[in-house]
Design an enzyme around this catalytic site. Structure first.
Site, PDB file in Angstrom:
ATOM      1  N   TYR A  68       3.036   7.363  18.169  1.00 52.93           N
ATOM      2  CA  TYR A  68       3.598   7.370  16.810  1.00 52.93           C
ATOM      3  C   TYR A  68       4.875   8.222  16.784  1.00 52.93           C
ATOM      4  O   TYR A  68       5.914   7.790  16.275  1.00 52.93           O
ATOM      5  CB  TYR A  68       2.551   7.924  15.838  1.00 52.93           C
ATOM      6  CG  TYR A  68       2.989   7.979  14.384  1.00 52.93           C
ATOM      7  CD1 TYR A  68       3.148   6.819  13.646  1.00 52.93           C
ATOM      8  CD2 TYR A  68       3.231   9.203  13.752  1.00 52.93           C
ATOM      9  CE1 TYR A  68       3.537   6.869  12.303  1.00 52.93           C
ATOM     10  CE2 TYR A  68       3.607   9.263  12.426  1.00 52.93           C
ATOM     11  CZ  TYR A  68       3.765   8.089  11.700  1.00 52.93           C
ATOM     12  OH  TYR A  68       4.154   8.147  10.375  1.00 52.93           O
ATOM     13  N   SER A  74       9.403  10.098   9.698  1.00 55.99           N
ATOM     14  CA  SER A  74       8.297  11.035   9.483  1.00 55.99           C
ATOM     15  C   SER A  74       8.731  12.407   9.989  1.00 55.99           C
ATOM     16  O   SER A  74       9.678  12.505  10.787  1.00 55.99           O
ATOM     17  CB  SER A  74       7.085  10.567  10.291  1.00 55.99           C
ATOM     18  OG  SER A  74       6.054  11.524  10.276  1.00 55.99           O
ATOM     19  N   LYS A 129       8.776   7.002  16.019  1.00 54.32           N
ATOM     20  CA  LYS A 129       9.574   7.550  14.913  1.00 54.32           C
ATOM     21  C   LYS A 129      10.813   8.277  15.447  1.00 54.32           C
ATOM     22  O   LYS A 129      11.893   8.191  14.842  1.00 54.32           O
ATOM     23  CB  LYS A 129       8.717   8.480  14.050  1.00 54.32           C
ATOM     24  CG  LYS A 129       7.563   7.774  13.324  1.00 54.32           C
ATOM     25  CD  LYS A 129       8.048   6.737  12.302  1.00 54.32           C
ATOM     26  CE  LYS A 129       6.927   6.185  11.447  1.00 54.32           C
ATOM     27  NZ  LYS A 129       7.378   5.190  10.466  1.00 54.32           N
ATOM     28  N   SER A 151       0.846  -1.202   0.000  1.00 54.75           N
ATOM     29  CA  SER A 151       0.000   0.000   0.000  1.00 54.75           C
ATOM     30  C   SER A 151       0.883   1.255   0.000  1.00 54.75           C
ATOM     31  O   SER A 151       2.078   1.191   0.306  1.00 54.75           O
ATOM     32  CB  SER A 151      -0.859  -0.036   1.277  1.00 54.75           C
ATOM     33  OG  SER A 151      -1.560   1.153   1.468  1.00 54.75           O
ATOM     34  N   ILE A 197       3.137   4.416   0.230  1.00 51.13           N
ATOM     35  CA  ILE A 197       4.508   4.776  -0.177  1.00 51.13           C
ATOM     36  C   ILE A 197       5.287   3.538  -0.632  1.00 51.13           C
ATOM     37  O   ILE A 197       6.003   3.581  -1.636  1.00 51.13           O
ATOM     38  CB  ILE A 197       5.245   5.484   0.992  1.00 51.13           C
ATOM     39  CG1 ILE A 197       4.560   6.819   1.330  1.00 51.13           C
ATOM     40  CG2 ILE A 197       6.721   5.709   0.633  1.00 51.13           C
ATOM     41  CD1 ILE A 197       5.077   7.491   2.604  1.00 51.13           C
TER      42      ILE A 197
HETATM   43  N1  LIG Z   1       1.317   8.928   4.561  1.00 51.76           N
HETATM   44  C1  LIG Z   1       1.920   9.839   5.276  1.00 51.76           C
HETATM   45  O1  LIG Z   1       1.478  10.997   5.329  1.00 51.76           O
HETATM   46  C2  LIG Z   1       3.186   9.508   6.018  1.00 51.76           C
HETATM   47  C3  LIG Z   1       3.906  10.556   6.597  1.00 51.76           C
HETATM   48  C4  LIG Z   1       5.079  10.271   7.286  1.00 51.76           C
HETATM   49  C5  LIG Z   1       5.534   8.970   7.398  1.00 51.76           C
HETATM   50  N2  LIG Z   1       4.818   7.959   6.843  1.00 51.76           N
HETATM   51  C6  LIG Z   1       5.337   6.594   7.012  1.00 51.76           C
HETATM   52  O2  LIG Z   1       5.383   5.958   5.752  1.00 51.76           O
HETATM   53  C7  LIG Z   1       5.363   4.541   5.939  1.00 51.76           C
HETATM   54  C8  LIG Z   1       4.378   3.948   4.955  1.00 51.76           C
HETATM   55  O3  LIG Z   1       3.073   4.413   5.276  1.00 51.76           O
HETATM   56  P1  LIG Z   1       1.978   4.788   4.173  1.00 51.76           P
HETATM   57  O4  LIG Z   1       1.663   6.212   4.346  1.00 51.76           O
HETATM   58  O5  LIG Z   1       2.368   4.261   2.874  1.00 51.76           O
HETATM   59  O6  LIG Z   1       0.707   3.998   4.794  1.00 51.76           O
HETATM   60  P2  LIG Z   1      -0.065   2.682   4.313  1.00 51.76           P
HETATM   61  O7  LIG Z   1      -0.557   2.861   2.929  1.00 51.76           O
HETATM   62  O8  LIG Z   1      -1.040   2.412   5.399  1.00 51.76           O
HETATM   63  O9  LIG Z   1       1.084   1.585   4.317  1.00 51.76           O
HETATM   64  C9  LIG Z   1       1.547   0.974   5.486  1.00 51.76           C
HETATM   65  C10 LIG Z   1       2.200  -0.342   5.109  1.00 51.76           C
HETATM   66  O10 LIG Z   1       2.728  -0.962   6.291  1.00 51.76           O
HETATM   67  C11 LIG Z   1       2.334  -2.338   6.276  1.00 51.76           C
HETATM   68  N3  LIG Z   1       2.240  -2.845   7.650  1.00 51.76           N
HETATM   69  C12 LIG Z   1       1.505  -2.357   8.677  1.00 51.76           C
HETATM   70  N4  LIG Z   1       1.633  -3.142   9.751  1.00 51.76           N
HETATM   71  C13 LIG Z   1       2.489  -4.146   9.410  1.00 51.76           C
HETATM   72  C14 LIG Z   1       3.000  -5.281  10.085  1.00 51.76           C
HETATM   73  N5  LIG Z   1       2.677  -5.565  11.361  1.00 51.76           N
HETATM   74  N6  LIG Z   1       3.852  -6.093   9.417  1.00 51.76           N
HETATM   75  C15 LIG Z   1       4.188  -5.838   8.136  1.00 51.76           C
HETATM   76  N7  LIG Z   1       3.737  -4.790   7.439  1.00 51.76           N
HETATM   77  C16 LIG Z   1       2.885  -3.959   8.069  1.00 51.76           C
HETATM   78  C17 LIG Z   1       0.970  -2.333   5.574  1.00 51.76           C
HETATM   79  O11 LIG Z   1       0.691  -3.589   4.987  1.00 51.76           O
HETATM   80  P3  LIG Z   1      -0.247  -4.738   5.580  1.00 51.76           P
HETATM   81  O12 LIG Z   1      -1.452  -4.077   6.177  1.00 51.76           O
HETATM   82  O13 LIG Z   1      -0.547  -5.558   4.367  1.00 51.76           O
HETATM   83  O14 LIG Z   1       0.587  -5.463   6.575  1.00 51.76           O
HETATM   84  C18 LIG Z   1       1.222  -1.310   4.476  1.00 51.76           C
HETATM   85  O15 LIG Z   1       1.842  -1.934   3.364  1.00 51.76           O
HETATM   86  C19 LIG Z   1       4.995   4.317   7.412  1.00 51.76           C
HETATM   87  O16 LIG Z   1       6.165   3.976   8.142  1.00 51.76           O
HETATM   88  C20 LIG Z   1       4.484   5.673   7.858  1.00 51.76           C
HETATM   89  O17 LIG Z   1       4.663   5.894   9.237  1.00 51.76           O
HETATM   90  C21 LIG Z   1       3.650   8.199   6.150  1.00 51.76           C
END
Ligand SMILES: NC(=O)c1ccc[n+]([C@@H]2O[C@H](COP(=O)([O-])OP(=O)(O)OC[C@H]3O[C@@H](n4cnc5c(N)ncnc54)[C@H](OP(=O)(O)O)[C@@H]3O)[C@@H](O)[C@H]2O)c1
Length: 269
Positions: free
Chosen positions: A157, A144, A161, A18, A20
């Site tokens: 959170y 983040s 981080k 999903s 990023i």
């Molecule tokens: N979007 C933002 O605004 C933002 C900002 C700053 C930082 N981030 C960081 O970017 C990273 C990616 O997040 P995203 O925004 O792309 O969100 P996302 O679409 O919700 O993706 C999160 C991913 O983490 C996986 N995941 C969650 N729990 C897990 C577990 N226990 N074991 C293995 N995989 C797991 C999920 O896959 P499954 O559910 O299939 O396991 C999913 O592929 C995260 O570290 C987040 O903190 C995001």
């Protein structure tokens, strides 16, 4: 066109089902990388693997739960059996939070640390001996802006981080002379479903899409910027829009940032 830094590299991405991580997979495939895609949902990983258009020999779907720390060495061996090496490891899987400290169950903090910190550390430690043996390898950690600043409703959170920076700055210092690199990525608001899986005060999924993310930088744009930062060997890269200003306010005028954050309304959804 010059050959991409990632051409023929073996790149392992967690959180590849999903957001990023998915965008990184698609862009890396375009740039000629061979991929290992990990997250819990095997069906979503399969969907991403198909969307990359890579030949089956060049992509491995490796479902895992990052909190299952003991299984990280065997997952690492599975990747090495398949590809013979790992060049870049994207430690990107993560979950967020939407709850005030006063109402948050302690178990929510344990869960956030298990996924966002201990799981990341466990996988990094499983891959480290291989990177040291080949005297090459790059850890790319998705932190983040919340890894630099504490904000309302994200106490656990932000803590998880922030912890990543302490751990990976230490690791970088220890292994820099062994040919290993560590790149910390600090995204701001990126358009992904992360708020939907965020934990509420009792640990249930928050289940809503936040306006800030919905209006944030598209994930594919974020992924391209991350890859540029990795290819150029950056130690840290902030990626996003005007919310990045907070990082500079924190560094140069922390009192001003503190006043701004106090006045900030709670999550507008
Ligand atoms: N979007 C933002 O605004 C933002 C900002 C700053 C930082 N981030 C960081 O970017 C990273 C990616 O997040 P995203 O925004 O792309 O969100 P996302 O679409 O919700 O993706 C999160 C991913 O983490 C996986 N995941 C969650 N729990 C897990 C577990 N226990 N074991 C293995 N995989 C797991 C999920 O896959 P499954 O559910 O299939 O396991 C999913 O592929 C995260 O570290 C987040 O903190 C995001």
């Amino acid at each position: 066109m010059p050959e991409s830094f990632f051409h023929q590299k073996v790149v392992w991405i967690t959180g590849a089902s999903s957001g990023i991580g998915e965008a990184l997979a698609l862009e890396l495939a375009r740039q000629g990388a061979r991929l290992v895609l990990s997250a819990r949902r095997a069906d979503e990983l399969q969907r991403v693997a198909s969307a990359t258009g890579l030949a089956p020999a060049d992509v491995l779907v490796l479902p895992l739960d990052i909190t299952d720390e003991a299984s990280m060495p065997s997952h690492t061996q599975a990747v090495l059996r398949r590809f013979g090496r790992i060049d870049v490891l994207f430690l990107n899987a993560g979950i967020s939070q939407r709850s005030f400290v006063s109402e948050t169950d302690l178990s929510v903090y344990h869960r956030l640390m298990a996924v966002n910190f201990f799981g990341v550390v466990a996988l990094a430690k499983a891959v480290l001996p291989h990177f040291l043996a080949q005297k090459r390898g790059q850890f790319v950690v998705t932190s983040s802006v919340s890894g630099k600043i504490g904000v309302k409703q994200r106490s656990g959170y932000c803590a998880s981080k922030h912890a990543l920076h302490g751990f990976f700055d230490s690791l970088r210092a220890e292994v820099a002379n062994e040919g290993l690199r560590v790149t910390m990525i600090c995204p701001g608001y990126i358009r992904t479903p992360i708020s939907a899986s965020a934990l509420d005060a009792s640990g249930k999924a928050y289940g809503r899409f936040n306006k800030a993310q919905a209006e944030g930088m598209p994930a594919d744009d974020c992924a391209r910027r991350i890859l540029r930062a990795v290819a150029t060997g950056r130690e840290e890269a902030n990626i996003g829009g005007k919310e990045l200003l907070g990082i500079y306010l924190k560094r140069f005028v922390p009192g001003l940032l503190s006043r701004i954050l106090r006045q900030r309304p709670i999550e507008a959804v």
